[in-house]
Design a protein around this motif. Structure first.
Motif, PDB file in Angstrom:
ATOM      1  N   PHE A   9      55.335 -19.028 119.392  1.00  0.00           N
ATOM      2  CA  PHE A   9      56.580 -19.685 119.793  1.00  0.00           C
ATOM      3  C   PHE A   9      57.534 -18.720 120.496  1.00  0.00           C
ATOM      4  O   PHE A   9      57.717 -17.584 120.060  1.00  0.00           O
ATOM      5  N   HIS A  10      58.171 -19.212 121.547  1.00  0.00           N
ATOM      6  CA  HIS A  10      59.070 -18.392 122.368  1.00  0.00           C
ATOM      7  C   HIS A  10      60.446 -18.223 121.730  1.00  0.00           C
ATOM      8  O   HIS A  10      60.818 -18.933 120.787  1.00  0.00           O
ATOM      9  N   SER A  11      61.226 -17.312 122.296  1.00  0.00           N
ATOM     10  CA  SER A  11      62.589 -17.033 121.836  1.00  0.00           C
ATOM     11  C   SER A  11      63.588 -17.973 122.516  1.00  0.00           C
ATOM     12  O   SER A  11      63.203 -18.890 123.247  1.00  0.00           O
ATOM     13  N   THR A  12      64.883 -17.696 122.331  1.00  0.00           N
ATOM     14  CA  THR A  12      65.921 -18.508 122.964  1.00  0.00           C
ATOM     15  C   THR A  12      65.946 -18.343 124.480  1.00  0.00           C
ATOM     16  O   THR A  12      66.645 -19.090 125.164  1.00  0.00           O
ATOM     17  N   TYR A  13      65.199 -17.387 125.009  1.00  0.00           N
ATOM     18  CA  TYR A  13      65.097 -17.246 126.467  1.00  0.00           C
ATOM     19  C   TYR A  13      64.166 -18.300 127.054  1.00  0.00           C
ATOM     20  O   TYR A  13      64.135 -18.497 128.263  1.00  0.00           O
ATOM     21  N   GLY A  14      63.386 -18.958 126.204  1.00  0.00           N
ATOM     22  CA  GLY A  14      62.442 -19.959 126.671  1.00  0.00           C
ATOM     23  C   GLY A  14      61.066 -19.357 126.915  1.00  0.00           C
ATOM     24  O   GLY A  14      60.802 -18.203 126.572  1.00  0.00           O
ATOM     25  N   LEU A  15      60.204 -20.148 127.520  1.00  0.00           N
ATOM     26  CA  LEU A  15      58.818 -19.723 127.756  1.00  0.00           C
ATOM     27  C   LEU A  15      58.780 -18.857 129.018  1.00  0.00           C
ATOM     28  O   LEU A  15      58.513 -19.337 130.120  1.00  0.00           O
ATOM     29  N   THR A  16      59.064 -17.585 128.840  1.00  0.00           N
ATOM     30  CA  THR A  16      59.209 -16.623 129.930  1.00  0.00           C
ATOM     31  C   THR A  16      57.893 -15.919 130.238  1.00  0.00           C
ATOM     32  O   THR A  16      56.938 -16.008 129.461  1.00  0.00           O
ATOM     33  N   PRO A  17      57.834 -15.171 131.356  1.00  0.00           N
ATOM     34  CA  PRO A  17      56.630 -14.395 131.661  1.00  0.00           C
ATOM     35  C   PRO A  17      56.237 -13.439 130.533  1.00  0.00           C
ATOM     36  O   PRO A  17      55.046 -13.202 130.309  1.00  0.00           O
ATOM     37  N   ALA A  18      57.204 -12.896 129.813  1.00  0.00           N
ATOM     38  CA  ALA A  18      56.888 -11.969 128.713  1.00  0.00           C
ATOM     39  C   ALA A  18      56.099 -12.660 127.601  1.00  0.00           C
ATOM     40  O   ALA A  18      55.226 -12.057 126.982  1.00  0.00           O
ATOM     41  N   VAL A  19      56.404 -13.933 127.339  1.00  0.00           N
ATOM     42  CA  VAL A  19      55.676 -14.676 126.310  1.00  0.00           C
ATOM     43  C   VAL A  19      54.248 -14.934 126.780  1.00  0.00           C
ATOM     44  O   VAL A  19      53.287 -14.771 126.018  1.00  0.00           O
ATOM     45  N   HIS A  20      54.103 -15.295 128.061  1.00  0.00           N
ATOM     46  CA  HIS A  20      52.755 -15.478 128.611  1.00  0.00           C
ATOM     47  C   HIS A  20      51.969 -14.165 128.580  1.00  0.00           C
ATOM     48  O   HIS A  20      50.770 -14.163 128.290  1.00  0.00           O
ATOM     49  N   ALA A  21      52.645 -13.049 128.848  1.00  0.00           N
ATOM     50  CA  ALA A  21      51.986 -11.735 128.809  1.00  0.00           C
ATOM     51  C   ALA A  21      51.545 -11.403 127.385  1.00  0.00           C
ATOM     52  O   ALA A  21      50.450 -10.863 127.173  1.00  0.00           O
ATOM     53  N   ALA A  22      52.369 -11.723 126.406  1.00  0.00           N
ATOM     54  CA  ALA A  22      52.002 -11.487 125.007  1.00  0.00           C
ATOM     55  C   ALA A  22      50.796 -12.340 124.627  1.00  0.00           C
ATOM     56  O   ALA A  22      49.862 -11.857 123.971  1.00  0.00           O
ATOM     57  N   ALA A  23      50.797 -13.594 125.063  1.00  0.00           N
ATOM     58  CA  ALA A  23      49.661 -14.477 124.785  1.00  0.00           C
ATOM     59  C   ALA A  23      48.396 -13.925 125.431  1.00  0.00           C
ATOM     60  O   ALA A  23      47.317 -13.946 124.826  1.00  0.00           O
ATOM     61  N   ALA A  24      48.519 -13.406 126.662  1.00  0.00           N
ATOM     62  CA  ALA A  24      47.363 -12.824 127.355  1.00  0.00           C
ATOM     63  C   ALA A  24      46.835 -11.615 126.587  1.00  0.00           C
ATOM     64  O   ALA A  24      45.616 -11.422 126.477  1.00  0.00           O
ATOM     65  N   ARG A  25      47.737 -10.805 126.055  1.00  0.00           N
ATOM     66  CA  ARG A  25      47.325  -9.632 125.270  1.00  0.00           C
ATOM     67  C   ARG A  25      46.528 -10.069 124.043  1.00  0.00           C
ATOM     68  O   ARG A  25      45.503  -9.474 123.705  1.00  0.00           O
ATOM     69  N   LEU A  26      46.994 -11.114 123.385  1.00  0.00           N
ATOM     70  CA  LEU A  26      46.284 -11.629 122.211  1.00  0.00           C
ATOM     71  C   LEU A  26      44.936 -12.236 122.610  1.00  0.00           C
ATOM     72  O   LEU A  26      43.940 -12.060 121.907  1.00  0.00           O
ATOM     73  N   ARG A  27      44.916 -12.939 123.737  1.00  0.00           N
ATOM     74  CA  ARG A  27      43.642 -13.508 124.214  1.00  0.00           C
ATOM     75  C   ARG A  27      42.656 -12.403 124.583  1.00  0.00           C
ATOM     76  O   ARG A  27      41.455 -12.525 124.319  1.00  0.00           O
ATOM     77  N   ASP A  28      43.164 -11.326 125.177  1.00  0.00           N
ATOM     78  CA  ASP A  28      42.295 -10.197 125.534  1.00  0.00           C
ATOM     79  C   ASP A  28      41.644  -9.588 124.301  1.00  0.00           C
ATOM     80  O   ASP A  28      40.574  -8.986 124.393  1.00  0.00           O
ATOM     81  N   ALA A  29      42.296  -9.741 123.144  1.00  0.00           N
ATOM     82  CA  ALA A  29      41.730  -9.246 121.884  1.00  0.00           C
ATOM     83  C   ALA A  29      40.766 -10.269 121.276  1.00  0.00           C
ATOM     84  O   ALA A  29      40.219 -10.049 120.196  1.00  0.00           O
TER      85      ALA A  29
END
Length: 192
Positions: A9-29
């Motif tokens: 779940f994203h922060s109060t900034y909304g679904l930002t590129p940083a959240v997608h990048a974090a998801a990608a990092r987890l997917r890479d694992a």
């Protein structure tokens, strides 16, 4: 042990590129990751704008959206995760889901219902020290309450880091703290 099904779940900034990048990092694992957009396309440049939008939509509606996003996958045993406001959302859902496999909190916590109970739910919190939204007194109380629920809690504090220190697009960003957070978090997920 193995790969997890993560609801992030994203922060109060909304679904930002940083959240997608974090998801990608987890997917890479090797993990399966879903990142619901509780703000329905809205993103914000400041915490104040995001908080104002959150108040406009309402806490109950945001929680309803989160539950609807998680419900189709909860039978699989989700790991709930989130950033700041998203961490609070993740905590609420994890404590209400008997099949939750874990809870990864980045930069935030939430109130705990007095009757909340879990069976040895693994919980890991990464938080700035000090954090303007998570005071030491609050975190000490939160830790004791989480222990009372039956959760197995680990807290990692990062001296001198800003509140959302894992987000490279924000002034809060602290590269060393962010890399350490991801290293520890990925290790945590590997043990679930």
């Amino acid at each position: 042990m193995g790969l997890m099904n993560i609801m992030l779940f994203h922060s109060t900034y909304g679904l930002t590129p940083a959240v997608h990048a974090a998801a990608a990092r987890l997917r890479d694992a090797g993990h399966e990751v879903r990142v619901p957009d509780l703000f329905e396309g809205h993103t914000f440049d400041t915490v104040e704008e995001g908080m104002a939008f959150k108040e406009e939509v309402g806490k109950e509606e945001l929680l309803r959206r989160a539950v609807l996003a998680a419900a189709p996958y909860s039978d699989q045993g989700l790991v709930y995760a989130g950033f700041s406001l998203g961490a609070a959302t993740a905590q609420t859902l994890a404590l209400g889901d008997a099949k939750a496999r874990g809870l990864l909190l980045l930069h935030g916590t939430s109130d705990i219902a007095e009757n909340a109970t879990v069976e040895e739910l693994p919980v890991q919190l990464h938080v700035a020290d000090p954090d303007p939204f998570e005071s030491h007194d609050w975190l000490n109380s939160w830790y004791l309450q989480m222990q009372r629920t039956g959760a197995d809690v680990e807290i990692y504090r990062y001296p001198g880091a800003g509140h959302l220190f894992t987000d490279p697009d924000l002034h809060d960003y602290d590269q060393a703290a962010a890399e350490q957070t991801w290293k520890v978090a990925l290790g945590f997920l590997a043990t679930l």
